[in-house]
Design a protein around this motif. Structure first.
Motif, PDB file in Angstrom:
ATOM      1  N   SER A   1       0.861  -1.179   0.000  1.00  0.00           N
ATOM      2  CA  SER A   1       0.000   0.000   0.000  1.00  0.00           C
ATOM      3  C   SER A   1       0.893   1.223   0.000  1.00  0.00           C
ATOM      4  N   LEU A   2       0.922   1.922  -1.118  1.00  0.00           N
ATOM      5  CA  LEU A   2       1.776   3.092  -1.255  1.00  0.00           C
ATOM      6  C   LEU A   2       0.923   4.347  -1.371  1.00  0.00           C
ATOM      7  N   PRO A   3       1.380   5.463  -0.788  1.00  0.00           N
ATOM      8  CA  PRO A   3       0.642   6.726  -0.921  1.00  0.00           C
ATOM      9  C   PRO A   3       0.510   7.131  -2.387  1.00  0.00           C
ATOM     10  N   THR A   4      -0.559   7.848  -2.695  1.00  0.00           N
ATOM     11  CA  THR A   4      -0.791   8.274  -4.072  1.00  0.00           C
ATOM     12  C   THR A   4       0.375   9.098  -4.605  1.00  0.00           C
ATOM     13  N   ARG A   5       0.944   9.966  -3.766  1.00  0.00           N
ATOM     14  CA  ARG A   5       2.079  10.771  -4.221  1.00  0.00           C
ATOM     15  C   ARG A   5       3.256   9.892  -4.621  1.00  0.00           C
ATOM     16  N   VAL A   6       3.472   8.810  -3.886  1.00  0.00           N
ATOM     17  CA  VAL A   6       4.569   7.904  -4.224  1.00  0.00           C
ATOM     18  C   VAL A   6       4.264   7.160  -5.518  1.00  0.00           C
ATOM     19  N   LEU A   7       3.017   6.693  -5.681  1.00  0.00           N
ATOM     20  CA  LEU A   7       2.649   6.009  -6.920  1.00  0.00           C
ATOM     21  C   LEU A   7       2.791   6.937  -8.129  1.00  0.00           C
ATOM     22  N   ASN A   8       2.384   8.193  -7.975  1.00  0.00           N
ATOM     23  CA  ASN A   8       2.582   9.159  -9.055  1.00  0.00           C
ATOM     24  C   ASN A   8       4.072   9.329  -9.360  1.00  0.00           C
ATOM     25  N   GLY A   9       4.875   9.330  -8.290  1.00  0.00           N
ATOM     26  CA  GLY A   9       6.320   9.425  -8.482  1.00  0.00           C
ATOM     27  C   GLY A   9       6.877   8.220  -9.218  1.00  0.00           C
ATOM     28  N   ILE A  10       6.339   7.026  -8.923  1.00  0.00           N
ATOM     29  CA  ILE A  10       6.802   5.817  -9.606  1.00  0.00           C
ATOM     30  C   ILE A  10       6.436   5.873 -11.086  1.00  0.00           C
ATOM     31  N   VAL A  11       5.242   6.389 -11.407  1.00  0.00           N
ATOM     32  CA  VAL A  11       4.864   6.546 -12.819  1.00  0.00           C
ATOM     33  C   VAL A  11       5.867   7.457 -13.526  1.00  0.00           C
ATOM     34  N   ALA A  12       6.195   8.595 -12.913  1.00  0.00           N
ATOM     35  CA  ALA A  12       7.156   9.514 -13.527  1.00  0.00           C
ATOM     36  C   ALA A  12       8.522   8.847 -13.685  1.00  0.00           C
ATOM     37  N   LEU A  13       8.942   8.116 -12.658  1.00  0.00           N
ATOM     38  CA  LEU A  13      10.221   7.393 -12.727  1.00  0.00           C
ATOM     39  C   LEU A  13      10.210   6.385 -13.868  1.00  0.00           C
ATOM     40  N   SER A  14       9.114   5.637 -13.988  1.00  0.00           N
ATOM     41  CA  SER A  14       9.033   4.614 -15.033  1.00  0.00           C
ATOM     42  C   SER A  14       9.050   5.248 -16.425  1.00  0.00           C
ATOM     43  N   GLU A  15       8.404   6.416 -16.582  1.00  0.00           N
ATOM     44  CA  GLU A  15       8.434   7.104 -17.877  1.00  0.00           C
ATOM     45  C   GLU A  15       9.864   7.494 -18.248  1.00  0.00           C
ATOM     46  N   PHE A  16      10.619   7.965 -17.260  1.00  0.00           N
ATOM     47  CA  PHE A  16      12.025   8.304 -17.510  1.00  0.00           C
ATOM     48  C   PHE A  16      12.811   7.061 -17.925  1.00  0.00           C
ATOM     49  N   LEU A  17      12.596   5.948 -17.210  1.00  0.00           N
ATOM     50  CA  LEU A  17      13.348   4.729 -17.517  1.00  0.00           C
ATOM     51  C   LEU A  17      12.910   4.116 -18.852  1.00  0.00           C
ATOM     52  N   VAL A  18      11.651   4.275 -19.210  1.00  0.00           N
ATOM     53  CA  VAL A  18      11.217   3.818 -20.536  1.00  0.00           C
ATOM     54  C   VAL A  18      11.948   4.619 -21.615  1.00  0.00           C
ATOM     55  N   SER A  19      12.125   5.919 -21.382  1.00  0.00           N
ATOM     56  CA  SER A  19      12.870   6.731 -22.361  1.00  0.00           C
ATOM     57  C   SER A  19      14.327   6.278 -22.442  1.00  0.00           C
ATOM     58  N   GLU A  20      14.890   5.860 -21.298  1.00  0.00           N
ATOM     59  CA  GLU A  20      16.240   5.297 -21.311  1.00  0.00           C
ATOM     60  C   GLU A  20      16.259   3.981 -22.080  1.00  0.00           C
ATOM     61  N   ALA A  21      15.206   3.167 -21.894  1.00  0.00           N
ATOM     62  CA  ALA A  21      15.119   1.879 -22.584  1.00  0.00           C
ATOM     63  C   ALA A  21      15.028   2.079 -24.098  1.00  0.00           C
TER      64      ALA A  21
END
Length: 630
Positions: A439-459
């Motif tokens: 169970s993660l706070p919404t702010r953290v989940l939003n942060g994970i989405v942003a992180l994943s978008e950055f890593l997808v761009s790296e991929a």
């Protein structure tokens, strides 16, 4: 062979209870059995006059005769030349015994005769020249507001972050360290002790305040000598703001606040087995900052938008803050690295500037992306550190983009940033895949989405980039944890969106919108799944968990008539229809017409078994159609 030289510094009185290392006094090497030294404090050339001078001196240089191997104080036996310029040296007795023994100097360092244009940026501001106080003069008569930031107690921080959705979006000040779970060196610690604990030969980056540029050739011993001078005898105003001390004896006396350690990506995600003294992890957690009276650090954002904890050991600091709004960050990007940086007060290009004064014992925590400048009213010693965290990833990534756009040299950026992001990705992906669930706070989940978008761009660089770009990107991926980087990045994005309640059909379905301190999702495509239907995925060997049952209730339909203006051309009309069932938000100046409103309400219930029992989603939708008679 060049003579051996040693420097001894008289150990300062230790700030109890921290022991000071024993004074390093020149000792004879085993092969130097013939050395003639009456004792450790004198040499054969000592006189009452030189002994008296050395009593009041903190530091003495020694030199060894190249013939008889006897050690001498350079003050006693030297000729006034800088000891570092000596190539070969003989004592007076050896010179008398053999006239061929001649003291020689090192050849001067070769210098290019090519003329270079040296630009004095500190002189760009007409009438101020290279005056280090130019920064304060530039600020005169500017509109500066008293800060509105919270003053908190250390034991309030954990519950504050959990209970307050707006927490950690502004700087906070903790006036008393009690309750912070923090350890700092004892009050008596001085710059003298810093030099002793870390090593006097340790190179240190010193900033010349007048030009805001590096002053070369400094080490901690030389810096300690400078600090000891009376302010009136200092030829320049200098500042040390980037001495990272991890792995030193001094670091053993420091523990960052618990609040910081709980959030810090390096602390929580970088493998502990891969932290060592060889600098192969981001060493940004422990800094010693040493500034003298009237030092100034111009406007900046800490690298990669990292947050900061900042404790005043002794002295005081005055901070000037600008909020990291999109407009202010754009102004900062335009100002940073341009001519404006040397002629313009950044506050004139932004909305508000806030002033915060800190004194001994105060601790301040600065969130991601805040633009700030710092004035040092008196000689001050500060301990602090930087940390990335999951509560404001979009701002961290936005600042990184600014660093790239303004061509900040890599040595001034957050070290191993991409590799750290991959470690964070790996841990969050394992958490989200866990059978027990998280169970993660919404702010953290939003942060994970942003992180994943950055890593997808790296991929994507790995998939379509140039050979050199692929090589550099691959070097930042920890191969011991990440076997298939593109698949891992896309799966993290998918799972984070799932946790936020989104169903994504393609890579562009959810776009992170970057705002200072927040992230929202736009362009989301949603659809209902049949009970055995699978969501298309862009990563290999992954199948999402299926719902065991999906039940859609019979829609409830209704009709009503509502008076409202027709929608007109332009974008403004949309605001009136997004938050209300009637025309209450519409301007009374609009012409009202009757509209027929058809309403349909649907309820969808999904259930599936989990390791803990079952998971049940109940989704209600209301769809309206508004029609005006022609």
């Amino acid at each position: 062979m060049a003579p051996k030289r040693r420097s001894t510094r008289k150990a300062p009185k230790s700030p109890s209870p921290v022991p000071v290392p024993a004074e390093e006094v020149p000792q004879a090497a085993p092969e130097d059995a013939a050395i003639s030294q009456p004792n450790q404090e004198s040499c054969p050339a000592c006189t009452p006059e030189t002994r008296e001078l050395m009593e009041s001196s903190r530091k003495e240089s020694w030199i060894e005769c190249d013939s008889c191997n006897t050690w001498y104080h350079w003050r006693c036996a030297g000729n006034g030349e800088d000891v570092d310029n000596i190539a070969k040296w003989y004592c007076a007795d050896c010179t008398k015994a053999d006239s061929s023994r001649v003291v020689t100097l090192k050849a001067p360092t070769r210098k290019s005769s090519r003329k270079r244009t040296q630009r004095d940026y500190a002189s760009l501001d007409s009438g101020i020249g290279s005056d280090p106080n130019r920064w304060l003069r530039l600020m005169e008569k500017k509109a500066i507001k008293k800060d509105p930031f919270k003053r908190m107690k250390g034991n309030e921080l954990d519950s504050w972050l959990e209970d307050d959705e707006t927490a950690f979006r502004e700087p906070i000040v903790i006036e008393d360290p009690e309750g912070l779970g923090m350890k700092m060196p004892p009050e008596g610690l001085t710059v003298e002790h810093v030099a002793e604990y870390i090593g006097e030969d340790q190179p240190v980056e010193v900033v010349d305040v007048a030009s805001q540029s590096s002053s070369p050739g400094w080490n901690l011993g030389k810096w300690a000598d400078y600090i000891e001078l009376e302010p009136s005898k200092r030829d320049k105003i200098l500042n040390v703001i980037s001495l990272e001390i991890s792995g030193t004896e001094l670091a053993n006396m420091i523990l960052p606040p618990k609040f910081v350690r709980d959030l810090d990506w390096v602390e929580n995600f970088w493998p502990g087995t891969k932290k060592n003294k060889q600098n192969n992890y981001p060493k940004v957690q422990l800094y010693c900052l040493m500034g003298v009276a009237n030092a100034w650090t111009d406007w900046h954002i800490d690298f990669a938008g990292s947050s900061v904890y900042y404790h005043i050991h002794h002295g005081s600091k005055v901070f000037y803050f600008i909020r990291p709004t999109p407009a202010n960050l754009a102004a900062y990007e335009k100002w940073s690295g341009s001519e404006l940086q040397y002629t313009t007060w950044l506050g004139d290009m932004c909305d508000d500037v806030y002033k915060v004064e800190l004194v001994q014992g105060n601790t301040m925590i600065i969130p991601s992306g805040w633009i700030h400048a710092v004035h040092t009213p008196v000689d001050t010693l500060v301990f602090g550190g930087n940390f990335l965290h999951s509560y404001d990833v979009p701002t961290q990534l936005r600042v990184r983009e600014i660093e790239i756009a303004t061509q900040v040299p890599k040595k001034f950026r957050f070290p191993l940033f991409s590799k750290l992001c991959w470690y964070v990705c790996d841990k969050y992906l394992r958490d989200l895949k866990s059978a027990a669930g998280v169970s993660l706070p919404t702010r953290v989940l939003n942060g994970i989405v942003a992180l994943s978008e950055f890593l997808v761009s790296e991929a994507r660089i790995l998939e379509t980039g140039s050979d050199q770009a692929k090589k550099e990107t691959k070097e930042q991926i920890p191969s011991d944890r990440i076997k298939d980087a593109p698949a891992v990045a896309r799966e993290l994005r998918w799972r984070a969106k799932q946790a936020l309640g989104c169903q994504s059909d393609d890579e562009g379905a959810v776009r992170p919108i970057q705002r200072a301190g927040s992230l929202s999702l736009a362009g989301t495509k949603r659809r209902r799944l049949d009970d055995r239907e699978e969501t298309p995925s862009h990563f290999r060997n992954f199948k999402p968990k299926l719902w065991d049952a999906i039940v859609t209730s019979q829609p409830e339909e209704s009709q009503r008539v509502s008076k409202t203006p027709r929608p007109h051309e332009g974008d403004e009309w949309t605001k009136a229809y997004t938050g209300s069932d009637d025309a209450a938000q519409l301007s009374i100046d609009e012409e009202m017409e009757e509209a027929n409103v058809s309403s349909r309400k649907e309820v969808v219930v999904k259930v599936r078994r989990t390791a803990k029992g079952l998971e049940r989603h109940r989704i209600e939708r209301t769809v309206e159609e508004w029609r005006w008679d022609s």
